[in-house]
Design a protein around this motif. Structure first.
Motif, mmCIF file in Angstrom:
data_model
loop_
_atom_site.group_PDB
_atom_site.id
_atom_site.type_symbol
_atom_site.label_atom_id
_atom_site.label_comp_id
_atom_site.label_asym_id
_atom_site.label_seq_id
_atom_site.Cartn_x
_atom_site.Cartn_y
_atom_site.Cartn_z
ATOM 1 N N ASP A 46 -48.624 33.235 -26.204
ATOM 2 C CA ASP A 46 -47.461 33.197 -27.091
ATOM 3 C C ASP A 46 -46.477 34.312 -26.750
ATOM 4 O O ASP A 46 -45.277 34.165 -26.939
ATOM 5 N N ARG A 80 -44.206 31.850 -24.265
ATOM 6 C CA ARG A 80 -43.287 31.401 -25.319
ATOM 7 C C ARG A 80 -41.991 32.197 -25.324
ATOM 8 O O ARG A 80 -40.923 31.638 -25.513
ATOM 9 N N ASN A 114 -39.037 30.943 -22.507
ATOM 10 C CA ASN A 114 -38.171 30.148 -23.364
ATOM 11 C C ASN A 114 -36.724 30.582 -23.162
ATOM 12 O O ASN A 114 -36.329 31.670 -23.575
#
Length: 133
Positions: free
Chosen positions: A117, A121, A125
């Motif tokens: 994460d 992420r 991202n």
């Protein structure tokens, strides 16, 4: 050091984290060259991991887009919650809560998901990457 933290901290040290005790008895800062700095706090019967990300001035100018990107992160997260700071104090924070007593395998799996994460992420991202430093 707080007895609840002891085994969690030992695990993090094994993974190469430098542990810096904090003034608060039940809290340490775990510093890692690759994975960044994470606050680790004894919480309930487990630990709370919190990582803060500095954000660019773009957050103030495009607040709505930033909040949308944070919502996208939360929708795709494996285990963390992403929190946006206020307009006066902008930041991005990740919270990961491991409940229960220390277990080597379970905490290892938790850290794996936490790091996913963190790295995939946020760094992977494009929507959020333009807002973080």
């Amino acid at each position: 050091m707080n007895p609840v933290l002891n085994e969690f901290v030992t695990h993090l040290e094994f993974l190469g984290y430098e542990i810096v005790p904090q003034e608060e008895e039940n809290s340490v800062l775990a510093k890692h060259q690759t994975h960044g700095n994470t606050f680790v706090k004894a919480y309930l019967s487990g630990v709370l991991l919190q990582q803060y990300w500095k954000v660019t001035d773009k957050v103030r100018k495009k607040r709505h887009e930033f909040l949308e990107a944070v919502n996208q992160l939360n929708a795709a997260a494996h285990l963390v919650t992403y929190v946006a700071g206020s307009d006066d104090n902008p930041y991005l924070r990740m919270d990961g809560l491991f409940l229960g007593t220390y277990d080597k395998k379970k905490f290892g799996l938790f850290l794996e998901a936490y790091m996913f994460d963190t790295n995939d992420r946020i760094l992977g991202n494009e929507s959020i990457r333009s807002f973080v430093m």
